[in-house]
Write a protein that holds these residues in place. Structure first.
Motif, PDB file in Angstrom:
ATOM      1  N   GLU A  29      41.901  51.899  32.273  1.00  0.00           N
ATOM      2  CA  GLU A  29      41.330  50.808  33.060  1.00  0.00           C
ATOM      3  C   GLU A  29      40.896  49.669  32.150  1.00  0.00           C
ATOM      4  O   GLU A  29      40.161  49.878  31.172  1.00  0.00           O
ATOM      5  CB  GLU A  29      40.133  51.305  33.867  1.00  0.00           C
ATOM      6  CG  GLU A  29      39.509  50.223  34.744  1.00  0.00           C
ATOM      7  CD  GLU A  29      38.244  50.694  35.449  1.00  0.00           C
ATOM      8  OE1 GLU A  29      37.875  50.086  36.470  1.00  0.00           O
ATOM      9  OE2 GLU A  29      37.624  51.666  34.961  1.00  0.00           O
TER      10      GLU A  29
ATOM     11  N   LYS B 233      39.192  45.685  32.291  1.00  0.00           N
ATOM     12  CA  LYS B 233      38.415  44.802  33.154  1.00  0.00           C
ATOM     13  C   LYS B 233      38.944  43.373  33.031  1.00  0.00           C
ATOM     14  O   LYS B 233      38.958  42.792  31.951  1.00  0.00           O
ATOM     15  CB  LYS B 233      36.931  44.836  32.773  1.00  0.00           C
ATOM     16  CG  LYS B 233      36.278  46.191  32.972  1.00  0.00           C
ATOM     17  CD  LYS B 233      36.208  46.591  34.439  1.00  0.00           C
ATOM     18  CE  LYS B 233      35.418  47.884  34.619  1.00  0.00           C
ATOM     19  NZ  LYS B 233      35.345  48.299  36.040  1.00  0.00           N
ATOM     20  N   ASP B 234      39.410  42.835  34.137  1.00  0.00           N
ATOM     21  CA  ASP B 234      39.892  41.456  34.188  1.00  0.00           C
ATOM     22  C   ASP B 234      38.972  40.614  35.074  1.00  0.00           C
ATOM     23  O   ASP B 234      38.197  41.144  35.880  1.00  0.00           O
ATOM     24  CB  ASP B 234      41.322  41.395  34.728  1.00  0.00           C
ATOM     25  CG  ASP B 234      42.334  41.833  33.687  1.00  0.00           C
ATOM     26  OD1 ASP B 234      41.959  41.938  32.512  1.00  0.00           O
ATOM     27  OD2 ASP B 234      43.494  42.074  34.062  1.00  0.00           O
TER      28      ASP B 234
ATOM     29  N   SER C 278      39.410  45.702  38.437  1.00  0.00           N
ATOM     30  CA  SER C 278      39.986  46.741  37.593  1.00  0.00           C
ATOM     31  C   SER C 278      41.492  46.536  37.502  1.00  0.00           C
ATOM     32  O   SER C 278      42.159  46.314  38.514  1.00  0.00           O
ATOM     33  CB  SER C 278      39.681  48.127  38.163  1.00  0.00           C
ATOM     34  OG  SER C 278      38.305  48.400  38.092  1.00  0.00           O
ATOM     35  N   ASN C 279      42.012  46.598  36.290  1.00  0.00           N
ATOM     36  CA  ASN C 279      43.441  46.429  36.056  1.00  0.00           C
ATOM     37  C   ASN C 279      43.901  47.582  35.170  1.00  0.00           C
ATOM     38  O   ASN C 279      43.519  47.667  34.007  1.00  0.00           O
ATOM     39  CB  ASN C 279      43.720  45.083  35.395  1.00  0.00           C
ATOM     40  CG  ASN C 279      45.210  44.851  35.199  1.00  0.00           C
ATOM     41  OD1 ASN C 279      46.042  45.546  35.761  1.00  0.00           O
ATOM     42  ND2 ASN C 279      45.538  43.862  34.387  1.00  0.00           N
ATOM     43  N   TYR C 280      44.700  48.493  35.720  1.00  0.00           N
ATOM     44  CA  TYR C 280      45.124  49.676  34.979  1.00  0.00           C
ATOM     45  C   TYR C 280      46.441  49.411  34.262  1.00  0.00           C
ATOM     46  O   TYR C 280      47.418  48.984  34.872  1.00  0.00           O
ATOM     47  CB  TYR C 280      45.270  50.879  35.912  1.00  0.00           C
ATOM     48  CG  TYR C 280      43.944  51.505  36.292  1.00  0.00           C
ATOM     49  CD1 TYR C 280      43.414  52.569  35.560  1.00  0.00           C
ATOM     50  CD2 TYR C 280      43.219  51.034  37.380  1.00  0.00           C
ATOM     51  CE1 TYR C 280      42.200  53.138  35.896  1.00  0.00           C
ATOM     52  CE2 TYR C 280      41.997  51.594  37.720  1.00  0.00           C
ATOM     53  CZ  TYR C 280      41.494  52.651  36.976  1.00  0.00           C
ATOM     54  OH  TYR C 280      40.283  53.211  37.311  1.00  0.00           O
ATOM     55  N   LYS C 281      46.453  49.651  32.954  1.00  0.00           N
ATOM     56  CA  LYS C 281      47.668  49.575  32.157  1.00  0.00           C
ATOM     57  C   LYS C 281      48.128  50.999  31.863  1.00  0.00           C
ATOM     58  O   LYS C 281      47.324  51.869  31.534  1.00  0.00           O
ATOM     59  CB  LYS C 281      47.412  48.828  30.847  1.00  0.00           C
ATOM     60  CG  LYS C 281      46.999  47.373  31.056  1.00  0.00           C
ATOM     61  CD  LYS C 281      48.109  46.563  31.716  1.00  0.00           C
ATOM     62  CE  LYS C 281      47.724  45.097  31.858  1.00  0.00           C
ATOM     63  NZ  LYS C 281      48.799  44.292  32.474  1.00  0.00           N
TER      64      LYS C 281
ATOM     65  N   ASP D 144      49.286  47.119  25.507  1.00  0.00           N
ATOM     66  CA  ASP D 144      48.222  46.820  26.472  1.00  0.00           C
ATOM     67  C   ASP D 144      47.158  47.911  26.459  1.00  0.00           C
ATOM     68  O   ASP D 144      45.986  47.664  26.758  1.00  0.00           O
ATOM     69  CB  ASP D 144      48.792  46.690  27.883  1.00  0.00           C
ATOM     70  CG  ASP D 144      49.620  45.434  28.060  1.00  0.00           C
ATOM     71  OD1 ASP D 144      49.314  44.436  27.390  1.00  0.00           O
ATOM     72  OD2 ASP D 144      50.578  45.449  28.860  1.00  0.00           O
TER      73      ASP D 144
END
Length: 268
Positions: free
Chosen positions: A79, A81-82, A98-101, A121
């Motif tokens: 996760e 954070k954006d 939340s932005n999951y890479k 990433d």
């Protein structure tokens, strides 16, 4: 006919080590091997769908599906954070999301391989990504009284070439061996690691040979040393060489084995 070449991604190859704790749990007492414990954990995703965990200040989500009796495909997601701008009546408001890479991991339980998709990433380099993956999975193994480690498999073994070319300036040879793992034909190291693990409950052993004057005598005919180099180069440890004429240390992680696989290997 579409002649466009399918896009590919880089993967690096690791070998995982499962090291049992000296404490005997119920599964071990009933005869469940460390390998079976790990496979049971992989198969548990079929019922649980995903597993989530907080580790070292980050949140991770793991998915896994069985491809065959001995192969699994895992998706490892971190996760991030954006901040996005949300439109409101009074203007644009910064809103955290939340932005999951993610990266794909192919697991072969026979050879104990993990073939991991390189993903900047998730982490800046291969070594830190490998360590992050190992730390997360290790948290899941702890309740099973197992230690979990990942080692890079080297693309080429230049240990002896380096020793030969720096024989008059070699100051340090450091070999770390994960304890214990099974690799065919390396019985001397396996027996040594088994004895130390049973005696001390250690997860690894480091051998440090040093001569500050650069006069180390490293004999290629020494069978144990040859086995230790093979063992660590095969993803069950690490070796490092130092010379008084080179500022940069040289180790087997400098040349990870890289393969290219299709981009759409996963459809999660």
């Amino acid at each position: 006919m579409n002649d466009e070449k399918e896009k590919e991604k880089e993967y690096f190859i690791t070998r995982y080590s499962l090291i049992p704790d000296v404490q005997i749990d119920l599964e071990s007492y009933s005869g469940t091997t460390k390998e079976a414990k790990f496979i049971n954990w992989l198969n548990s995703f079929a019922q649980e769908k995903k597993k989530e965990i907080d580790c070292n200040g980050n949140h991770f989500a793991l998915y896994c599906k069985c491809i065959s009796n001995t192969c699994f495909l895992m998706v490892f997601a971190k996760e991030l954070k954006d901040i996005v701008g949300q439109k409101t009546d009074d203007g644009i408001e910064d809103t955290p999301i939340s932005n999951y890479k993610k990266c794909n991991i192919l697991i072969n339980t026979v050879n104990q391989w993990m073939i991991i998709e390189k993903c900047t990433d998730i982490s800046q380099n291969i070594i830190s990504q490998k360590n992050m993956t190992a730390n997360v999975i290790a948290h899941f193994m702890k309740p099973k009284h197992l230690y979990f480690e990942l080692g890079l498999i080297s693309q080429k073994n230049d240990f002896w070439q380096y020793v030969c070319s720096h024989k008059d300036s070699l100051t340090d040879v450091i070999i770390t061996l994960s304890s214990p793992n099974f690799l065919k034909g390396i019985t001397s190291v396996n027996d040594f690691l088994k004895e130390t693990n049973e005696a001390y409950n250690n997860t690894s052993v480091s051998i440090h040979l040093q001569n500050r004057d650069g006069r180390l005598n490293i004999d290629e005919c020494n069978q144990f040393l040859r086995d230790a180099v093979r063992y660590s180069s095969a993803g069950c440890g690490k070796w490092t060489l130092k010379s008084s004429t080179n500022r940069k240390n040289y180790n087997n992680e400098d040349n990870p084995f890289i393969v290219r696989l299709p981009e759409n290997i996963s459809h999660f």
